[in-house]
Design an enzyme around this catalytic site. Sequence first.
Site, PDB file in Angstrom:
ATOM      1  N   VAL A   1       0.820  -1.204   0.000  1.00 19.38           N
ATOM      2  CA  VAL A   1       0.000   0.000   0.000  1.00 19.38           C
ATOM      3  C   VAL A   1       0.861   1.265   0.000  1.00 19.38           C
ATOM      4  O   VAL A   1       1.988   1.270   0.520  1.00 19.38           O
ATOM      5  CB  VAL A   1      -0.955  -0.008   1.218  1.00 19.38           C
ATOM      6  CG1 VAL A   1      -0.167   0.083   2.525  1.00 19.38           C
ATOM      7  CG2 VAL A   1      -2.002   1.087   1.120  1.00 19.38           C
TER       8      VAL A   1
ATOM      9  N   LYS B   1       5.851   0.961   3.967  1.00 20.94           N
ATOM     10  CA  LYS B   1       6.952   0.630   3.060  1.00 20.94           C
ATOM     11  C   LYS B   1       8.285   0.569   3.810  1.00 20.94           C
ATOM     12  O   LYS B   1       9.099  -0.333   3.559  1.00 20.94           O
ATOM     13  CB  LYS B   1       7.017   1.650   1.921  1.00 20.94           C
ATOM     14  CG  LYS B   1       5.841   1.558   0.948  1.00 20.94           C
ATOM     15  CD  LYS B   1       5.982   2.547  -0.197  1.00 20.94           C
ATOM     16  CE  LYS B   1       4.780   2.517  -1.114  1.00 20.94           C
ATOM     17  NZ  LYS B   1       4.629   1.257  -1.856  1.00 20.94           N
TER      18      LYS B   1
ATOM     19  N   HIS C   1       9.036   1.725 -10.982  1.00 20.11           N
ATOM     20  CA  HIS C   1       7.612   2.038 -11.025  1.00 20.11           C
ATOM     21  C   HIS C   1       6.949   1.469 -12.268  1.00 20.11           C
ATOM     22  O   HIS C   1       7.120   1.976 -13.373  1.00 20.11           O
ATOM     23  CB  HIS C   1       7.410   3.558 -10.970  1.00 20.11           C
ATOM     24  CG  HIS C   1       5.984   3.970 -11.076  1.00 20.11           C
ATOM     25  ND1 HIS C   1       5.575   5.098 -11.754  1.00 20.11           N
ATOM     26  CD2 HIS C   1       4.846   3.378 -10.606  1.00 20.11           C
ATOM     27  CE1 HIS C   1       4.260   5.193 -11.690  1.00 20.11           C
ATOM     28  NE2 HIS C   1       3.796   4.165 -11.003  1.00 20.11           N
TER      29      HIS C   1
END
Length: 290
Positions: A92, A98, A141
């Site tokens: 999340v 993280k 990403h």
Amino acid sequence: MNVQNVTVIGAGAMGHQIAMLSALAGYKTSIQDVKDESLRQARLKLTEIMDQWIGKDKITIEEREQAFENLYFTNDIREAAGDADLIIEAVVEKLDIKREVFAEVDKSAPKHAVLATNSSTIVSSLIADATSRPEKVCNMHFFFPPLVMDCVEVVKGEHTSDETAQLVMEVSKRMNRTAVLLQKEISGFVANRILFAIQKEAMALYEGGYADFQDIDKIVRKALRHPIGPFELMDLSGIDVGYYVMQQQFNETGDPKDKPSQTLVDKVEAGELGRKTGKGFYTYQSNVKK
């Protein structure tokens, strides 16, 4: 370093598809999640997608079988990280979570292992100091959905070594994705900074009463030739995802312009998160938008 073993932390909408990209590329791939149900759902969804790919002649039955042979599902983060050459975090979009994940995998992963975050906005310099190997930490990403979207933003912070960035670029390419290297960090990177600007303006127009969200989507599709409108895209990617991203940006900048809009706050509080809950800006039933 010759990457052979890849671990993906998080079996959600992003994580399980990233893991399949890895498995299809020939890497032995562990996918870890604390929830057994998430792992079960991940396997079911991947089976469905791969069956569709076979029907469309995108892969062979043998390639599907080999990909699933390369996949290992586990709820044990230490086991998942234990022999990894590359670990991709896909949990999340909350910085504290993280950092906890990176600190945990850092304890179990081999010293040579590279740790990458799939965050859509959080730069890795805010995470790297939770580990003992900041030079081996970077952003990787992927875009939603990873099995469809052909792009990966690899972001190199001041702490990231050239070798780490190059390794992640090479792995991205082996996963059959177009990898683009950003030499400097900036929150949101490139694509999302442009996307967020569009979404913020669309939300301001909607909340200002200038046009309904359906009409804003229609104008963006027809006049700007975007495949879907900004509100449709928020529903697709998850309204909560955008909410967490904006909340994180506000936490970093303190600028009121970066706060989630009241409309997003209301949607999240009501549990209207888009396609995954059946209702967001639009209502969905059997994948039909209303």
